[in-house]
Design a protein around this motif. Structure first.
Motif, PDB file in Angstrom:
ATOM      1  N   VAL A  68       0.862  -1.189   0.000  1.00 12.19           N
ATOM      2  CA  VAL A  68       0.000   0.000   0.000  1.00 12.19           C
ATOM      3  C   VAL A  68       0.895   1.234   0.000  1.00 12.19           C
ATOM      4  O   VAL A  68       1.815   1.345   0.812  1.00 12.19           O
ATOM      5  CB  VAL A  68      -0.907   0.054   1.258  1.00 12.19           C
ATOM      6  N   ASP A  69       0.625   2.158  -0.926  1.00 12.26           N
ATOM      7  CA  ASP A  69       1.238   3.483  -0.852  1.00 12.26           C
ATOM      8  C   ASP A  69       0.160   4.508  -1.183  1.00 12.26           C
ATOM      9  O   ASP A  69      -1.002   4.143  -1.363  1.00 12.26           O
ATOM     10  CB  ASP A  69       2.481   3.611  -1.739  1.00 12.26           C
ATOM     11  N   ASP A  70       0.520   5.782  -1.274  1.00 17.78           N
ATOM     12  CA  ASP A  70      -0.510   6.804  -1.476  1.00 17.78           C
ATOM     13  C   ASP A  70      -1.069   6.812  -2.897  1.00 17.78           C
ATOM     14  O   ASP A  70      -2.094   7.430  -3.162  1.00 17.78           O
ATOM     15  CB  ASP A  70      -0.020   8.191  -1.067  1.00 17.78           C
ATOM     16  N   GLY A  71      -0.405   6.151  -3.837  1.00 15.58           N
ATOM     17  CA  GLY A  71      -0.909   6.065  -5.198  1.00 15.58           C
ATOM     18  C   GLY A  71      -0.826   7.365  -5.979  1.00 15.58           C
ATOM     19  O   GLY A  71      -1.338   7.458  -7.091  1.00 15.58           O
ATOM     20  N   GLU A  77       9.571   5.990  -2.561  1.00 14.91           N
ATOM     21  CA  GLU A  77      11.031   5.949  -2.697  1.00 14.91           C
ATOM     22  C   GLU A  77      11.726   6.286  -1.389  1.00 14.91           C
ATOM     23  O   GLU A  77      12.869   5.899  -1.164  1.00 14.91           O
ATOM     24  CB  GLU A  77      11.487   6.908  -3.796  1.00 14.91           C
ATOM     25  N   ASN A  78      11.040   7.023  -0.513  1.00 14.42           N
ATOM     26  CA  ASN A  78      11.591   7.417   0.778  1.00 14.42           C
ATOM     27  C   ASN A  78      11.026   6.592   1.926  1.00 14.42           C
ATOM     28  O   ASN A  78      11.224   6.935   3.085  1.00 14.42           O
ATOM     29  CB  ASN A  78      11.326   8.902   1.040  1.00 14.42           C
ATOM     30  N   PRO A  97       6.011  -7.561   8.689  1.00 15.61           N
ATOM     31  CA  PRO A  97       6.544  -6.671   7.654  1.00 15.61           C
ATOM     32  C   PRO A  97       7.392  -7.461   6.667  1.00 15.61           C
ATOM     33  O   PRO A  97       8.006  -8.467   7.021  1.00 15.61           O
ATOM     34  CB  PRO A  97       7.400  -5.673   8.438  1.00 15.61           C
ATOM     35  N   SER A  98       7.425  -7.005   5.423  1.00  9.12           N
ATOM     36  CA  SER A  98       8.249  -7.665   4.413  1.00  9.12           C
ATOM     37  C   SER A  98       9.713  -7.348   4.672  1.00  9.12           C
ATOM     38  O   SER A  98      10.052  -6.459   5.457  1.00  9.12           O
ATOM     39  CB  SER A  98       7.852  -7.201   3.024  1.00  9.12           C
ATOM     40  N   ALA A  99      10.564  -8.053   3.973  1.00  9.46           N
ATOM     41  CA  ALA A  99      12.005  -7.834   4.117  1.00  9.46           C
ATOM     42  C   ALA A  99      12.406  -6.436   3.656  1.00  9.46           C
ATOM     43  O   ALA A  99      13.415  -5.903   4.106  1.00  9.46           O
ATOM     44  CB  ALA A  99      12.770  -8.893   3.334  1.00  9.46           C
ATOM     45  N   ARG A 100      11.616  -5.821   2.765  1.00 11.82           N
ATOM     46  CA  ARG A 100      11.918  -4.465   2.278  1.00 11.82           C
ATOM     47  C   ARG A 100      11.569  -3.380   3.281  1.00 11.82           C
ATOM     48  O   ARG A 100      11.911  -2.225   3.087  1.00 11.82           O
ATOM     49  CB  ARG A 100      11.161  -4.170   0.991  1.00 11.82           C
ATOM     50  N   GLN A 106      10.125   8.422   7.693  1.00  8.93           N
ATOM     51  CA  GLN A 106       9.061   8.550   6.689  1.00  8.93           C
ATOM     52  C   GLN A 106       8.077   7.384   6.780  1.00  8.93           C
ATOM     53  O   GLN A 106       6.873   7.575   6.639  1.00  8.93           O
ATOM     54  CB  GLN A 106       9.644   8.613   5.261  1.00  8.93           C
ATOM     55  N   GLN A 107       8.604   6.191   7.020  1.00  8.67           N
ATOM     56  CA  GLN A 107       7.709   5.040   7.095  1.00  8.67           C
ATOM     57  C   GLN A 107       6.855   5.090   8.359  1.00  8.67           C
ATOM     58  O   GLN A 107       5.665   4.788   8.316  1.00  8.67           O
ATOM     59  CB  GLN A 107       8.474   3.727   7.034  1.00  8.67           C
TER      60      GLN A 107
END
Length: 178
Positions: A68-71, A77-78, A97-100, A106-107
């Motif tokens: 999920v991101d803001d789209g 990227e941050n 959480p995923s490995a990424r 920011q997160q």
């Protein structure tokens, strides 16, 4: 879409459908997150809850991922995104959480902005409903018992739903089938 019929393959089948129907096949062993509320655009769905469909494979497991991101921006990227991995084995579904995922400032800020986005319910397909009598969820070490189970028309089916989970999509949790 929601017939949840099982088709063992390889095989050849023919289906009669009209323009109002869409055939969707899901491989056993998959966890599929879906936002089920009908909206005029995806922008209106930004804070809608998710339903997880757990299609248990022949080996009794399932796995999937949600991103999920803001789209709208390049904030991903941050670190302004949520990426979760779901795994089901035997009698528990885990969200981690995923490995990424790296918890940057920011997160953390994005997780706070999206804290009202929930996993509302989980639909299990391929689990004998008659063996499940209750469900509990643990979020951050806190346990909630007796989540509502909906067996549909017959408890002998291999499909049932756990409702009213209301767990933030970005949180770590584990759902236990008892």
């Amino acid at each position: 879409m929601h017939t949840h019929e099982t088709h063992l393959g390889p095989s050849r089948r023919q289906f009669v459908v009209d323009l109002a129907q869409t055939l969707i096949y899901v491989r056993g062993g998959s966890v599929v997150p879906i936002r089920e509320r009908q909206r005029k655009s995806s922008a209106f769905m930004k804070h809608d809850p998710f339903t997880l469909y757990v299609y248990v494979g022949r080996d009794g497991t399932a796995a999937g991922r949600l991103y999920v991101d803001d789209g709208e921006s390049y904030g991903y990227e941050n670190g302004s995104f949520i990426e979760r991995e779901f795994s089901f084995t035997s009698d528990s579904l885990v969200s981690r959480p995923s490995a990424r995922t790296v918890y940057s400032a920011q997160q953390r800020e994005y997780l706070e902005q999206m804290s009202d986005v929930l996993v509302e319910s989980v639909v299990f397909v391929g689990v004998q409903a008659r063996r499940v009598s209750s469900a509990t969820i643990t979020v951050g070490g806190n346990s909630t018992s007796n989540l509502p189970l909906d067996y549909g028309k017959r408890r002998t089916d291999t499909k049932f739903t756990i409702r009213d989970m209301s767990v933030p999509v970005g949180s770590d949790w584990e759902l236990f089938l008892n």
